[in-house]
Motif scaffolding. Structure first.
Motif, PDB file in Angstrom:
ATOM      1  N   ALA A  47     -13.853 -61.297  42.536  1.00 34.34           N
ATOM      2  CA  ALA A  47     -12.699 -62.210  42.532  1.00 34.34           C
ATOM      3  C   ALA A  47     -12.228 -62.490  43.955  1.00 34.34           C
ATOM      4  O   ALA A  47     -11.958 -63.644  44.319  1.00 34.34           O
ATOM      5  CB  ALA A  47     -11.565 -61.609  41.703  1.00 34.34           C
ATOM      6  N   THR A  48     -12.158 -61.459  44.777  1.00 36.59           N
ATOM      7  CA  THR A  48     -11.660 -61.610  46.145  1.00 36.59           C
ATOM      8  C   THR A  48     -12.607 -62.431  47.008  1.00 36.59           C
ATOM      9  O   THR A  48     -12.206 -63.395  47.666  1.00 36.59           O
ATOM     10  CB  THR A  48     -11.439 -60.224  46.773  1.00 36.59           C
ATOM     11  N   VAL A  49     -13.874 -62.033  47.023  1.00 34.63           N
ATOM     12  CA  VAL A  49     -14.849 -62.734  47.862  1.00 34.63           C
ATOM     13  C   VAL A  49     -15.076 -64.152  47.341  1.00 34.63           C
ATOM     14  O   VAL A  49     -15.186 -65.105  48.120  1.00 34.63           O
ATOM     15  CB  VAL A  49     -16.178 -61.959  47.925  1.00 34.63           C
ATOM     16  N   THR A  74     -14.772 -69.954  47.927  1.00 31.20           N
ATOM     17  CA  THR A  74     -14.377 -71.225  47.314  1.00 31.20           C
ATOM     18  C   THR A  74     -13.364 -71.962  48.182  1.00 31.20           C
ATOM     19  O   THR A  74     -13.453 -73.185  48.366  1.00 31.20           O
ATOM     20  CB  THR A  74     -13.811 -70.983  45.911  1.00 31.20           C
ATOM     21  N   ALA A  75     -12.414 -71.216  48.737  1.00 31.93           N
ATOM     22  CA  ALA A  75     -11.389 -71.843  49.575  1.00 31.93           C
ATOM     23  C   ALA A  75     -12.014 -72.451  50.828  1.00 31.93           C
ATOM     24  O   ALA A  75     -11.652 -73.568  51.239  1.00 31.93           O
ATOM     25  CB  ALA A  75     -10.330 -70.815  49.954  1.00 31.93           C
ATOM     26  N   ARG A  76     -12.954 -71.736  51.442  1.00 33.44           N
ATOM     27  CA  ARG A  76     -13.583 -72.280  52.651  1.00 33.44           C
ATOM     28  C   ARG A  76     -14.403 -73.527  52.323  1.00 33.44           C
ATOM     29  O   ARG A  76     -14.365 -74.518  53.059  1.00 33.44           O
ATOM     30  CB  ARG A  76     -14.456 -71.226  53.313  1.00 33.44           C
ATOM     31  N   GLY A  81     -15.252 -73.005  40.221  1.00 32.45           N
ATOM     32  CA  GLY A  81     -15.909 -71.796  39.762  1.00 32.45           C
ATOM     33  C   GLY A  81     -14.909 -70.695  39.513  1.00 32.45           C
ATOM     34  O   GLY A  81     -13.685 -70.908  39.518  1.00 32.45           O
ATOM     35  N   ARG A  82     -15.444 -69.508  39.313  1.00 29.82           N
ATOM     36  CA  ARG A  82     -14.604 -68.337  39.097  1.00 29.82           C
ATOM     37  C   ARG A  82     -15.357 -67.124  39.625  1.00 29.82           C
ATOM     38  O   ARG A  82     -16.522 -66.911  39.271  1.00 29.82           O
ATOM     39  CB  ARG A  82     -14.276 -68.181  37.615  1.00 29.82           C
ATOM     40  N   GLY A  83     -14.703 -66.331  40.477  1.00 28.37           N
ATOM     41  CA  GLY A  83     -15.379 -65.192  41.048  1.00 28.37           C
ATOM     42  C   GLY A  83     -16.578 -65.624  41.867  1.00 28.37           C
ATOM     43  O   GLY A  83     -16.512 -66.591  42.644  1.00 28.37           O
ATOM     44  N   LEU A  84     -17.701 -64.933  41.668  1.00 29.33           N
ATOM     45  CA  LEU A  84     -18.930 -65.264  42.387  1.00 29.33           C
ATOM     46  C   LEU A  84     -19.847 -66.119  41.530  1.00 29.33           C
ATOM     47  O   LEU A  84     -21.058 -65.907  41.454  1.00 29.33           O
ATOM     48  CB  LEU A  84     -19.626 -63.974  42.841  1.00 29.33           C
ATOM     49  N   MET A  85     -19.251 -67.106  40.907  1.00 25.71           N
ATOM     50  CA  MET A  85     -19.962 -68.122  40.119  1.00 25.71           C
ATOM     51  C   MET A  85     -19.378 -69.450  40.589  1.00 25.71           C
ATOM     52  O   MET A  85     -18.397 -69.954  40.051  1.00 25.71           O
ATOM     53  CB  MET A  85     -19.713 -67.890  38.634  1.00 25.71           C
ATOM     54  N   ILE A  86     -19.976 -70.007  41.651  1.00 26.78           N
ATOM     55  CA  ILE A  86     -19.365 -71.103  42.396  1.00 26.78           C
ATOM     56  C   ILE A  86     -20.241 -72.349  42.326  1.00 26.78           C
ATOM     57  O   ILE A  86     -21.466 -72.260  42.424  1.00 26.78           O
ATOM     58  CB  ILE A  86     -19.166 -70.697  43.872  1.00 26.78           C
ATOM     59  N   ARG A 130     -14.153 -80.403  52.476  1.00 32.26           N
ATOM     60  CA  ARG A 130     -14.275 -81.711  51.822  1.00 32.26           C
ATOM     61  C   ARG A 130     -13.890 -82.862  52.746  1.00 32.26           C
ATOM     62  O   ARG A 130     -14.456 -83.949  52.634  1.00 32.26           O
ATOM     63  CB  ARG A 130     -13.430 -81.731  50.548  1.00 32.26           C
ATOM     64  N   HIS A 131     -12.954 -82.645  53.662  1.00 28.38           N
ATOM     65  CA  HIS A 131     -12.584 -83.716  54.601  1.00 28.38           C
ATOM     66  C   HIS A 131     -13.650 -83.887  55.672  1.00 28.38           C
ATOM     67  O   HIS A 131     -13.987 -85.005  56.064  1.00 28.38           O
ATOM     68  CB  HIS A 131     -11.231 -83.405  55.239  1.00 28.38           C
TER      69      HIS A 131
END
Length: 500
Positions: free
Chosen positions: A382-384, A389-391, A407-412, A396-397
């Motif tokens: 969840a943390t990683v 995902t945030a990075r 995604g969710r967790g390490l499913m991106i 996008r810009h």
């Protein structure tokens, strides 16, 4: 046989392959690699060997092969998140056996379970007889289940693939209810055998195969970026739930009371699309009120992948049947269904399979389940995953070809689009599948393995092992960012992706 650890070649500086990493969230810091990566040059003569193996594969294997077309490499060794080919090139593996390798390649916990079982003299194949290994695996698995589910659970060991477990779940609910039809969802993927294929959403996978006996009613799955109702967000999920409820209650809607509803809490092959928790709770309410068994396919989402041990835990939903495979075997083939005892209506032999007694897989599976739980790897995912995902979303810009990150967790999933194309009512631009193929090839050149998915095969899918280190996560993002920038600027003409 134990695969030896990958040792870096003796050089003046660390090689530009995948960073060498210990396993686990508490692993020591590894040597990070430069921000622009390319796989190291092949050793003399090694390329010819790899080419020969690939040539023989093309001439001897079925045309149905898939990953071999996307990744024309010949893996020889692997450890953690790193794969090394016969030519000495190294890659960070962000595919992880399509989510199978929760602990990465050749994790010490898995190797020790194999060694211990082999040396014990335990029978490796006993059909469905009881063994200490099976009993221990069942204990380990039930300990991870939500309490209100585990207290009433029965387990059935299936053939060693998730698709057979889906078949078993469908047969079980049809037997228990005496009904025939099934409710499934757009964008779904449940496997490639007849019943599982029937409830899979991808038309191209079904159009050349005669339909089986399943009577499937397709319902809309919430997909905010490309909402089936053209509104997106919470409103789109509300409309999807309303549609399902009214269709089932319409006396002239054409849908007979079904044997089951089957869904994924996060659609994997569908493009890493997570279902809203409120929508999942509504699906549980709708099915419970109408006496419809709810099957949740946790084949890819299970064992910590989404940031909870099981994806249903995010919403608090308790299904009637859970389908499990991939990571539960600790990298070896294993598939089961776990279901509420009220549905245990089978007669002896109702669903059998020769390889449902895989002792080694049960041993490695039990070891993996316990390690993920004890080391808090679901929380780590969840943390990683949130950080990655945030990075990616922040790019996008800078890289307008990135249409959506989800995604969710390490499913991106990172969906690529044509930034010059028209915008639809939800703000989505046309998908860019050809660009996605070029990005995948550019990633491979940079020592990174990713796969594609989604409605138009335009989504870059990241499924790293739960043991990924912070440094490896940064290396993945650096390589992926550079590959997207390079491919979207017209580079990398897909030499890798077009191999026949």
């Amino acid at each position: 046989m134990t695969v030896p650890p990958i040792s870096p070649p003796v050089t003046e500086r660390p090689p530009e392959g995948a960073p060498e990493a210990a396993d686990g969230p508490g692993a020591p810091r590894v040597q990070d690699a430069p921000s622009i990566h390319r796989a190291p040059a092949a050793a003399p003569g090694a390329g010819a060997r790899a080419a020969g193996i690939l040539r023989r594969q093309r001439t001897r294997e079925s045309s149905a092969r898939t990953y071999a077309r996307s990744f024309p490499i010949v893996p020889a060794r692997a450890k953690g998140m790193t794969i090394e080919g016969t030519d000495g090139r190294r890659y960070l593996d962000c595919l992880s056996g399509a989510g199978t390798l929760a602990l990465g390649h050749n994790h010490p916990v898995v190797l020790e379970a194999v060694r211990r079982t082999m040396e014990s003299g335990a029978p490796l194949h006993v059909l469905d007889l009881a063994t200490p290994e099976k009993d221990d695996f069942t204990d380990a698995l039930f300990a991870t289940l939500p309490g209100n589910f585990a207290d009433r659970a029965r387990i059935h060991f299936c053939g060693p693939a998730g698709t057979d477990a889906v078949e078993a779940a469908l047969k079980l609910t049809r037997t228990a209810t005496g009904r025939r039809g099934v409710l499934a969802f757009t964008g779904a993927y449940h496997g490639m055998t007849a019943g599982a294929l029937a409830v899979t959403g991808r038309v191209s996978a079904r159009e050349r195969v005669a339909e089986g006996v399943a009577e499937v009613t397709r319902l809309p799955y919430p997909y905010p970026y490309r909402c089936p109702f053209g509104v997106g967000g919470e409103r789109g999920a509300e409309l999807a739930a309303t549609y399902a409820r009214r269709l089932l209650d319409d006396p002239v809607g054409g849908v007979a009371p079904p044997a089951a509803m089957i869904l994924e809490a996060v659609q994997g092959e569908g493009g890493a699309v997570p279902a809203p928790d409120s929508w999942l709770r509504e699906m549980r309410r709708i099915t419970a009120e109408r006496g419809i068994p709810l099957i949740v396919d946790e084949v890819q989402t299970g064992v910590g992948r989404t940031g909870a041990f099981w994806a249903v835990e995010h919403s608090g939903v308790t299904p009637d049947v859970m389908v499990m495979s991939k990571a539960i075997g600790g990298s070896l083939p294993l598939a089961v269904i776990v279901y509420d005892q009220d549905y245990d209506a089978w007669l002896p032999g109702a669903h059998t399979g020769t390889f449902r007694g895989n002792t080694l897989a049960m041993a490695t599976g039990a070891a993996t389940l316990r390690y993920v739980a004890e080391e808090g790897l679901a929380d780590r995912a969840a943390t990683v995953g949130a950080r990655m995902t945030a990075r990616l979303d922040g790019l996008r810009h800078e890289l307008p070809v990135i249409g959506d990150v989800r995604g969710r967790g390490l499913m991106i999933g990172v969906e690529l689009v044509d930034p010059e194309g028209p915008v639809d009512s939800c703000g989505a631009r046309p998908a860019a599948p050809e660009l996605a193929v070029r990005v995948r090839a550019a990633c491979l050149e940079r020592g990174l393995i990713i796969e594609l998915g989604g409605r138009f095969d335009a989504t870059l899918r990241l499924l790293p092992p739960l043991t990924i280190t912070d440094e490896q996560a940064e290396a993945v993002l650096d390589r992926l960012t550079d590959a997207i920038a390079h491919a979207s600027a017209g580079g990398c003409q897909d030499k890798q992706g077009r191999q026949a």
